[in-house]
Design an enzyme around this catalytic site. Structure first.
Site, PDB file in Angstrom:
ATOM      1  CG  ASN A 197     -29.560   9.682   4.506  1.00 58.74           C
ATOM      2  OD1 ASN A 197     -28.848   9.521   3.784  1.00 58.74           O
ATOM      3  ND2 ASN A 197     -29.696  10.866   5.133  1.00 58.74           N
ATOM      4  CB  CYS A 198     -34.583   4.394   3.604  1.00 67.40           C
ATOM      5  SG  CYS A 198     -35.911   3.388   4.395  1.00 67.40           S
ATOM      6  N   GLY A 199     -33.178   2.549   5.716  1.00 68.71           N
ATOM      7  CA  GLY A 199     -32.740   1.380   6.054  1.00 68.71           C
ATOM      8  C   GLY A 199     -33.010   0.382   4.915  1.00 68.71           C
TER       9      GLY A 199
END
Length: 187
Positions: free
Chosen positions: A62-64
């Site tokens: 869920n990281c950019g």
């Protein structure tokens, strides 16, 4: 019997090298001393990859920076046939961005980004509870420690830590590609 100063000093130095209890301290000579657990059981012993460069990347679905799963796949496809090993190490240490557990992490990266390289089990990568590899790497290169997800460590063919690369380093950018290429040519 007379004691010479050199003998006394030598004994003192030797006793300082022993931890409490008199056991001999073990040193970790290289990254090859470590292993990462696999989500479904078993391990990835880094010793199995001696003679090959290994790229270890802490990841989070869920990281950019999650788009790097795909560029890591491009790097993997380009260099795996020449000997590169790539291990993703999922971590929830930065921003709580890895909500998944176990094999679901690798499956999400495969479905969303086409990732086919190895995935370790979810692991802590910072602080006193960090995986031993990450504590060792921090001791080797204290200015190149993970500050966010998708930090990359390049391990050389002999197990030495060649460098740490920030989340901002593009996996297929010239800095990392050059370092991997040099290590592959060294063999």
């Amino acid at each position: 019997m007379t004691l010479r100063r050199r003998d006394v000093l030598g004994g003192l130095v030797a006793s300082l090298a022993l931890p409490v209890g008199g056991a001999v301290a073990q040193t970790v000579p290289s990254a090859s001393s470590f292993r990462f657990g696999k989500a479904g059981g078993g391990t990835y012993p880094l010793a199995d990859y001696r003679g090959r460069p290994v790229l270890i990347v802490n990841t989070a679905t869920n990281c950019g920076f999650a788009g790097q799963f795909a560029t890591l796949e491009q790097l993997w496809q380009r260099y795996r046939g020449r000997g590169l090993m790539l291990i993703a190490v999922p971590s929830n240490d930065f921003g709580g961005q890895e909500p998944l557990e176990g094999a679901a992490i690798a499956e999400a990266a495969r479905q969303t980004h086409g990732a086919t390289y190895a995935f370790a089990e979810k692991t802590m990568v910072k602080g006193p509870e960090a995986h031993p590899f990450y504590r060792w790497a921090a001791s080797q290169r204290p200015t190149e420690t993970p500050r966010w997800n998708f930090h990359k460590y390049l391990i050389g063919r002999s197990g030495e830590l060649l460098g740490g690369y920030s989340s901002l380093t593009d996996p297929i950018g010239p800095q990392l590609v050059r370092a991997i290429g040099q290590e592959l040519q060294a063999g």
